[in-house]
Enzyme design. Sequence first.
Site, PDB file in Angstrom:
ATOM      1  N   GLY A   1      39.119   8.522 -19.184  1.00 47.44           N
ATOM      2  CA  GLY A   1      39.909   8.994 -18.058  1.00 47.44           C
ATOM      3  C   GLY A   1      39.173   8.809 -16.751  1.00 47.44           C
ATOM      4  N   SER A   2      39.918   8.403 -15.706  1.00 48.84           N
ATOM      5  CA  SER A   2      39.366   8.281 -14.361  1.00 48.84           C
ATOM      6  C   SER A   2      38.192   7.292 -14.334  1.00 48.84           C
ATOM      7  CB  SER A   2      38.972   9.688 -13.867  1.00 48.84           C
ATOM      8  OG  SER A   2      38.738   9.684 -12.500  1.00 48.84           O
ATOM      9  N   SER A   3      36.979   7.732 -14.015  1.00 42.05           N
ATOM     10  CA  SER A   3      35.844   6.807 -14.032  1.00 42.05           C
ATOM     11  C   SER A   3      35.690   6.178 -15.419  1.00 42.05           C
ATOM     12  CB  SER A   3      34.556   7.540 -13.637  1.00 42.05           C
ATOM     13  OG  SER A   3      33.473   6.653 -13.578  1.00 42.05           O
TER      14      SER A   3
END
Length: 295
Positions: free
Chosen positions: A140-142
Amino acid sequence: MVGFSSIVTATVVLLGELGLAAQLTKVNYPNNATSKAEMWIYVPDKVVASPPLVVVVHSCQSSAQAYFSNSKIPWRQGSDRKGYITLWPSSPNSGTCWDVSSRRSLSRNGGGDSQAIANMILHAIGRYGADRERVYLTGGSSGAMMGNVLAATYPDLLKAVSVYSGVPAGCFVSASGGVAAWNNTCSGGQSRASAEQWGNVVRNMYPGYNGSRPKMQIWHGSADGTLAPANFQETIKQWTNVFGVSQTPTSTLRNYPQANYQTDNYGENVQGIYANGVGHSVPANLTASELWFGL
Ligand SMILES: *[C@@H]1O[C@H](CO)[C@@H](O)[C@H](O)[C@H]1NC(C)=O
Ligand SMILES: *[C@@H]1O[C@H](CO)[C@@H](O)[C@H](O)[C@H]1NC(C)=O
Ligand SMILES: *[C@@H]1O[C@H](CO)[C@@H](O)[C@H](O)[C@H]1NC(C)=O
Ligand SMILES: *[C@@H]1O[C@H](CO)[C@@H](O)[C@H](O)[C@H]1NC(C)=O
Protein backbone atom coordinates in the site's frame (compact mmCIF):
# COMPACT_ATOMS: atom_id res chain seq x y z
CA MET A 1 26.60 -33.94 10.95
CA VAL A 2 23.35 -32.29 11.93
CA GLY A 3 22.36 -29.87 9.17
CA PHE A 4 21.07 -26.40 9.81
CA SER A 5 17.71 -27.24 8.27
CA SER A 6 17.17 -30.25 10.54
CA ILE A 7 17.96 -28.07 13.55
CA VAL A 8 15.36 -25.59 12.31
CA THR A 9 12.85 -28.41 11.70
CA ALA A 10 13.48 -29.79 15.20
CA THR A 11 13.05 -26.31 16.65
CA VAL A 12 9.77 -25.79 14.82
CA VAL A 13 8.52 -29.18 16.05
CA LEU A 14 9.61 -28.34 19.61
CA LEU A 15 7.91 -24.95 19.47
CA GLY A 16 4.80 -26.73 18.17
CA GLU A 17 4.88 -29.16 21.11
CA LEU A 18 5.26 -26.28 23.50
CA GLY A 19 2.18 -24.74 21.93
CA LEU A 20 4.03 -21.65 20.69
CA ALA A 21 2.43 -20.28 17.58
CA ALA A 22 4.23 -19.11 14.47
CA GLN A 23 5.52 -15.56 14.67
CA LEU A 24 7.03 -12.88 12.49
CA THR A 25 10.79 -13.46 12.52
CA LYS A 26 13.71 -11.32 11.38
CA VAL A 27 16.18 -13.27 9.30
CA ASN A 28 19.59 -12.59 7.82
CA TYR A 29 19.75 -13.07 4.09
CA PRO A 30 22.54 -12.99 1.49
CA ASN A 31 22.31 -9.38 0.40
CA ASN A 32 24.63 -7.92 -2.21
CA ALA A 33 22.71 -4.63 -2.47
CA THR A 34 23.87 -1.33 -1.00
CA SER A 35 20.43 -1.10 0.64
CA LYS A 36 20.32 -2.82 4.01
CA ALA A 37 16.56 -3.34 4.12
CA GLU A 38 15.56 -5.94 6.72
CA MET A 39 13.92 -9.26 5.91
CA TRP A 40 11.12 -10.54 8.13
CA ILE A 41 9.25 -13.75 7.42
CA TYR A 42 6.09 -15.42 8.64
CA VAL A 43 5.79 -19.17 8.17
CA PRO A 44 2.34 -20.25 9.40
CA ASP A 45 1.95 -23.27 11.67
CA LYS A 46 0.15 -25.19 8.94
CA VAL A 47 2.41 -24.28 6.05
CA VAL A 48 1.62 -26.21 2.86
CA ALA A 49 4.27 -28.17 0.94
CA SER A 50 6.21 -26.02 -1.55
CA PRO A 51 4.32 -22.97 -0.28
CA PRO A 52 3.39 -19.94 -2.34
CA LEU A 53 5.05 -16.73 -1.18
CA VAL A 54 3.35 -13.35 -0.77
CA VAL A 55 5.62 -10.33 -0.33
CA VAL A 56 3.81 -7.63 1.67
CA VAL A 57 5.43 -4.21 1.34
CA HIS A 58 4.65 -1.61 4.00
CA SER A 59 3.81 2.08 3.60
CA CYS A 60 5.78 5.12 4.86
CA GLN A 61 5.93 5.61 8.65
CA SER A 62 5.55 1.86 9.03
CA SER A 63 7.79 -1.21 9.28
CA ALA A 64 7.57 -4.95 8.80
CA GLN A 65 6.49 -5.41 12.42
CA ALA A 66 3.99 -2.55 12.45
CA TYR A 67 2.44 -3.61 9.15
CA PHE A 68 2.26 -7.24 10.23
CA SER A 69 0.31 -6.34 13.35
CA ASN A 70 -1.87 -3.69 11.68
CA SER A 71 -5.45 -5.00 11.88
CA LYS A 72 -6.23 -3.44 8.48
CA ILE A 73 -3.51 -5.50 6.80
CA PRO A 74 -5.07 -8.97 6.46
CA TRP A 75 -2.15 -10.97 5.06
CA ARG A 76 -1.24 -12.76 8.25
CA GLN A 77 -4.79 -14.17 8.39
CA GLY A 78 -4.51 -15.23 4.74
CA SER A 79 -1.25 -17.00 5.50
CA ASP A 80 -2.76 -18.79 8.53
CA ARG A 81 -5.84 -19.83 6.58
CA LYS A 82 -4.20 -20.98 3.37
CA GLY A 83 -0.72 -22.02 4.48
CA TYR A 84 1.38 -19.72 2.30
CA ILE A 85 4.45 -17.88 3.55
CA THR A 86 4.47 -14.10 3.82
CA LEU A 87 7.64 -12.02 3.49
CA TRP A 88 7.70 -8.59 5.12
CA PRO A 89 10.56 -6.34 3.97
CA SER A 90 11.35 -3.42 6.28
CA SER A 91 12.64 -0.14 4.90
CA PRO A 92 16.06 1.15 6.00
CA ASN A 93 15.29 4.74 4.99
CA SER A 94 14.55 7.68 7.25
CA GLY A 95 10.75 8.05 7.42
CA THR A 96 10.64 4.42 6.19
CA CYS A 97 9.37 5.26 2.72
CA TRP A 98 10.78 2.90 0.11
CA ASP A 99 13.38 4.18 -2.28
CA VAL A 100 11.47 4.52 -5.54
CA SER A 101 13.35 7.66 -6.60
CA SER A 102 17.06 6.91 -7.00
CA ARG A 103 18.59 5.32 -10.05
CA ARG A 104 19.99 2.50 -7.98
CA SER A 105 16.53 1.34 -6.93
CA LEU A 106 14.98 2.08 -10.32
CA SER A 107 17.32 -0.29 -12.15
CA ARG A 108 17.84 -4.01 -11.98
CA ASN A 109 20.75 -4.91 -9.74
CA GLY A 110 21.44 -1.23 -9.16
CA GLY A 111 22.01 -1.84 -5.45
CA GLY A 112 18.86 -0.15 -4.10
CA ASP A 113 15.91 -1.33 -2.02
CA SER A 114 14.45 -3.15 -5.03
CA GLN A 115 17.55 -5.33 -5.26
CA ALA A 116 17.52 -6.00 -1.51
CA ILE A 117 13.89 -7.20 -1.75
CA ALA A 118 14.79 -9.38 -4.75
CA ASN A 119 17.52 -10.94 -2.61
CA MET A 120 14.93 -11.62 0.13
CA ILE A 121 12.67 -13.37 -2.37
CA LEU A 122 15.57 -15.57 -3.52
CA HIS A 123 16.35 -16.42 0.12
CA ALA A 124 12.70 -17.29 0.81
CA ILE A 125 12.83 -19.68 -2.14
CA GLY A 126 16.22 -21.18 -1.35
CA ARG A 127 16.04 -21.39 2.42
CA TYR A 128 12.30 -21.69 3.16
CA GLY A 129 11.30 -23.78 0.14
CA ALA A 130 8.86 -21.25 -1.29
CA ASP A 131 7.63 -22.14 -4.78
CA ARG A 132 9.48 -19.92 -7.24
CA GLU A 133 6.56 -20.22 -9.68
CA ARG A 134 4.12 -18.79 -7.12
CA VAL A 135 5.65 -15.58 -5.83
CA TYR A 136 3.22 -12.67 -5.44
CA LEU A 137 3.52 -9.13 -4.16
CA THR A 138 1.19 -6.62 -2.58
CA GLY A 139 1.64 -3.28 -0.87
CA GLY A 140 0.00 0.00 0.00
CA SER A 141 1.08 3.56 -0.79
CA SER A 142 4.91 3.59 -0.75
CA GLY A 143 4.67 -0.21 -0.76
CA ALA A 144 2.50 0.00 -3.87
CA MET A 145 5.03 2.27 -5.55
CA MET A 146 7.68 -0.31 -4.73
CA GLY A 147 5.39 -3.01 -6.15
CA ASN A 148 5.36 -1.26 -9.50
CA VAL A 149 9.15 -0.77 -9.34
CA LEU A 150 9.76 -4.45 -8.50
CA ALA A 151 7.44 -5.57 -11.29
CA ALA A 152 9.64 -3.50 -13.63
CA THR A 153 13.06 -4.46 -12.23
CA TYR A 154 12.46 -8.12 -11.26
CA PRO A 155 9.65 -9.33 -13.57
CA ASP A 156 11.25 -12.78 -13.62
CA LEU A 157 10.70 -13.24 -9.86
CA LEU A 158 7.01 -12.31 -9.66
CA LYS A 159 3.86 -13.98 -11.01
CA ALA A 160 1.26 -11.41 -9.97
CA VAL A 161 1.10 -8.08 -8.17
CA SER A 162 -1.76 -6.30 -6.37
CA VAL A 163 -1.00 -2.71 -5.41
CA TYR A 164 -3.13 -0.28 -3.43
CA SER A 165 -2.84 3.45 -3.99
CA GLY A 166 0.57 3.86 -5.59
CA VAL A 167 2.08 5.61 -8.62
CA PRO A 168 3.58 4.30 -11.90
CA ALA A 169 7.08 2.82 -11.81
CA GLY A 170 9.54 5.67 -12.33
CA CYS A 171 7.03 8.41 -11.51
CA PHE A 172 8.71 9.38 -8.22
CA VAL A 173 12.12 9.76 -9.83
CA SER A 174 14.49 12.22 -8.19
CA ALA A 175 16.32 14.33 -10.76
CA SER A 176 19.08 14.94 -8.20
CA GLY A 177 19.42 11.25 -7.36
CA GLY A 178 17.86 11.46 -3.89
CA VAL A 179 17.13 8.19 -2.10
CA ALA A 180 13.49 7.75 -1.01
CA ALA A 181 12.81 11.35 -2.05
CA TRP A 182 9.30 12.77 -2.24
CA ASN A 183 8.15 13.99 -5.65
CA ASN A 184 5.37 16.58 -5.61
CA THR A 185 4.85 16.53 -9.36
CA CYS A 186 4.00 12.86 -9.30
CA SER A 187 2.10 12.85 -6.00
CA GLY A 188 0.05 15.81 -7.25
CA GLY A 189 -0.91 13.96 -10.42
CA GLN A 190 0.99 16.23 -12.80
CA SER A 191 3.36 13.55 -14.08
CA ARG A 192 1.56 12.65 -17.28
CA ALA A 193 3.01 10.76 -20.21
CA SER A 194 1.85 8.64 -23.12
CA ALA A 195 1.37 4.91 -22.63
CA GLU A 196 4.44 4.34 -24.82
CA GLN A 197 6.57 6.67 -22.65
CA TRP A 198 5.42 4.99 -19.44
CA GLY A 199 6.06 1.59 -21.00
CA ASN A 200 9.56 2.70 -21.95
CA VAL A 201 10.22 3.69 -18.34
CA VAL A 202 9.51 0.08 -17.34
CA ARG A 203 11.46 -1.48 -20.21
CA ASN A 204 14.47 0.72 -19.47
CA MET A 205 14.66 -0.50 -15.88
CA TYR A 206 15.64 -3.95 -17.14
CA PRO A 207 16.83 -3.43 -20.72
CA GLY A 208 16.63 -6.37 -23.10
CA TYR A 209 14.33 -8.42 -20.89
CA ASN A 210 11.91 -10.42 -22.98
CA GLY A 211 10.57 -13.03 -20.53
CA SER A 212 7.24 -13.21 -18.74
CA ARG A 213 5.98 -10.41 -16.52
CA PRO A 214 3.67 -10.42 -13.50
CA LYS A 215 0.00 -9.65 -14.04
CA MET A 216 -0.88 -6.33 -12.46
CA GLN A 217 -3.92 -5.44 -10.33
CA ILE A 218 -4.05 -1.69 -9.62
CA TRP A 219 -6.30 -0.22 -6.91
CA HIS A 220 -6.83 3.50 -6.32
CA GLY A 221 -9.34 5.75 -4.57
CA SER A 222 -11.04 8.65 -6.37
CA ALA A 223 -10.68 10.84 -3.27
CA ASP A 224 -6.98 10.21 -2.70
CA GLY A 225 -5.46 13.45 -1.39
CA THR A 226 -1.93 12.07 -0.95
CA LEU A 227 -1.26 10.42 -4.31
CA ALA A 228 -3.62 12.07 -6.78
CA PRO A 229 -6.11 9.75 -8.55
CA ALA A 230 -4.55 10.65 -11.94
CA ASN A 231 -1.81 8.21 -10.95
CA PHE A 232 -4.34 5.41 -11.38
CA GLN A 233 -4.83 6.08 -15.09
CA GLU A 234 -1.10 6.70 -15.63
CA THR A 235 -0.32 3.32 -14.05
CA ILE A 236 -2.92 1.59 -16.24
CA LYS A 237 -1.35 3.27 -19.28
CA GLN A 238 2.05 1.98 -18.21
CA TRP A 239 1.17 -1.67 -17.78
CA THR A 240 -1.26 -1.95 -20.70
CA ASN A 241 1.59 -0.66 -22.89
CA VAL A 242 4.07 -3.14 -21.40
CA PHE A 243 1.64 -5.99 -22.13
CA GLY A 244 0.88 -4.54 -25.56
CA VAL A 245 -2.85 -4.29 -24.98
CA SER A 246 -5.38 -1.54 -25.60
CA GLN A 247 -6.26 1.04 -22.96
CA THR A 248 -9.91 0.34 -23.67
CA PRO A 249 -11.19 -2.21 -21.14
CA THR A 250 -12.11 -5.63 -22.46
CA SER A 251 -14.71 -5.83 -19.69
CA THR A 252 -16.08 -3.63 -16.92
CA LEU A 253 -17.78 -4.63 -13.70
CA ARG A 254 -19.62 -1.89 -11.83
CA ASN A 255 -20.02 -2.17 -8.06
CA TYR A 256 -17.38 -4.89 -7.97
CA PRO A 257 -15.74 -6.12 -5.80
CA GLN A 258 -17.94 -3.93 -3.64
CA ALA A 259 -20.41 -1.07 -3.90
CA ASN A 260 -18.99 2.04 -5.60
CA TYR A 261 -15.89 0.25 -6.82
CA GLN A 262 -15.41 -0.34 -10.54
CA THR A 263 -13.28 -3.13 -11.97
CA ASP A 264 -11.87 -2.74 -15.49
CA ASN A 265 -10.06 -5.62 -17.18
CA TYR A 266 -7.54 -5.03 -19.94
CA GLY A 267 -7.14 -8.59 -21.15
CA GLU A 268 -5.83 -11.16 -18.71
CA ASN A 269 -2.86 -9.32 -17.28
CA VAL A 270 -3.98 -5.86 -16.25
CA GLN A 271 -6.89 -5.02 -13.97
CA GLY A 272 -7.79 -1.62 -12.57
CA ILE A 273 -10.05 -1.25 -9.53
CA TYR A 274 -11.21 2.30 -8.92
CA ALA A 275 -12.79 2.98 -5.56
CA ASN A 276 -15.22 5.90 -5.86
CA GLY A 277 -15.26 8.13 -2.82
CA VAL A 278 -12.34 6.34 -1.14
CA GLY A 279 -9.26 8.28 -0.02
CA HIS A 280 -5.66 7.29 0.65
CA SER A 281 -5.09 4.40 0.96
CA VAL A 282 -7.69 1.94 -0.31
CA PRO A 283 -8.12 -0.82 2.33
CA ALA A 284 -6.65 -4.15 1.31
CA ASN A 285 -9.22 -6.72 0.19
CA LEU A 286 -7.62 -10.08 0.97
CA THR A 287 -10.20 -12.11 -0.97
CA ALA A 288 -9.87 -10.04 -4.13
CA SER A 289 -6.07 -9.95 -4.06
CA GLU A 290 -5.82 -13.69 -3.32
CA LEU A 291 -8.19 -14.30 -6.23
CA TRP A 292 -5.89 -12.28 -8.49
CA PHE A 293 -2.94 -14.35 -7.29
CA GLY A 294 -4.83 -17.60 -7.76
CA LEU A 295 -4.52 -18.44 -4.06
C1 LIG B 1 23.50 -10.02 -6.66
O1 LIG B 1 22.95 -11.31 -6.48
C2 LIG B 1 22.03 -11.68 -7.51
C3 LIG B 1 21.38 -12.96 -7.09
O2 LIG B 1 22.31 -13.94 -6.80
C4 LIG B 1 22.78 -11.78 -8.83
O3 LIG B 1 21.90 -12.13 -9.88
C5 LIG B 1 23.39 -10.42 -9.13
O4 LIG B 1 24.17 -10.50 -10.30
C6 LIG B 1 24.24 -9.92 -7.98
N1 LIG B 1 24.54 -8.52 -8.24
C7 LIG B 1 25.68 -7.97 -7.99
C8 LIG B 1 25.79 -6.52 -8.30
O5 LIG B 1 26.61 -8.59 -7.53
C1 LIG C 1 9.46 14.16 -10.30
O1 LIG C 1 9.15 13.11 -11.20
C2 LIG C 1 8.97 13.52 -12.54
C3 LIG C 1 8.52 12.29 -13.29
O2 LIG C 1 7.32 11.81 -12.76
C4 LIG C 1 10.26 14.10 -13.06
O3 LIG C 1 10.08 14.55 -14.38
C5 LIG C 1 10.71 15.25 -12.18
O4 LIG C 1 11.98 15.68 -12.57
C6 LIG C 1 10.77 14.81 -10.72
N1 LIG C 1 11.01 15.99 -9.87
C7 LIG C 1 12.12 16.16 -9.15
C8 LIG C 1 12.18 17.41 -8.33
O5 LIG C 1 13.08 15.40 -9.17
C1 LIG D 1 15.49 -12.91 -25.18
O1 LIG D 1 16.60 -12.59 -24.36
C2 LIG D 1 17.54 -13.65 -24.28
C3 LIG D 1 18.57 -13.28 -23.22
O2 LIG D 1 18.99 -11.95 -23.38
C4 LIG D 1 18.14 -13.89 -25.68
O3 LIG D 1 19.07 -14.94 -25.62
C5 LIG D 1 17.01 -14.23 -26.64
O4 LIG D 1 17.53 -14.33 -27.95
C6 LIG D 1 15.92 -13.19 -26.61
N1 LIG D 1 14.78 -13.67 -27.40
C7 LIG D 1 14.13 -12.90 -28.25
C8 LIG D 1 12.98 -13.55 -28.94
O5 LIG D 1 14.44 -11.75 -28.46
C1 LIG E 1 -13.54 -8.19 -1.39
O1 LIG E 1 -13.70 -8.73 -2.66
C2 LIG E 1 -14.60 -9.82 -2.74
C3 LIG E 1 -14.60 -10.33 -4.17
O2 LIG E 1 -13.33 -10.77 -4.55
C4 LIG E 1 -15.99 -9.38 -2.31
O3 LIG E 1 -16.86 -10.49 -2.33
C5 LIG E 1 -15.91 -8.77 -0.93
O4 LIG E 1 -17.16 -8.22 -0.57
C6 LIG E 1 -14.85 -7.69 -0.83
N1 LIG E 1 -14.65 -7.33 0.54
C7 LIG E 1 -15.04 -6.18 1.04
C8 LIG E 1 -14.73 -5.93 2.47
O5 LIG E 1 -15.61 -5.36 0.36
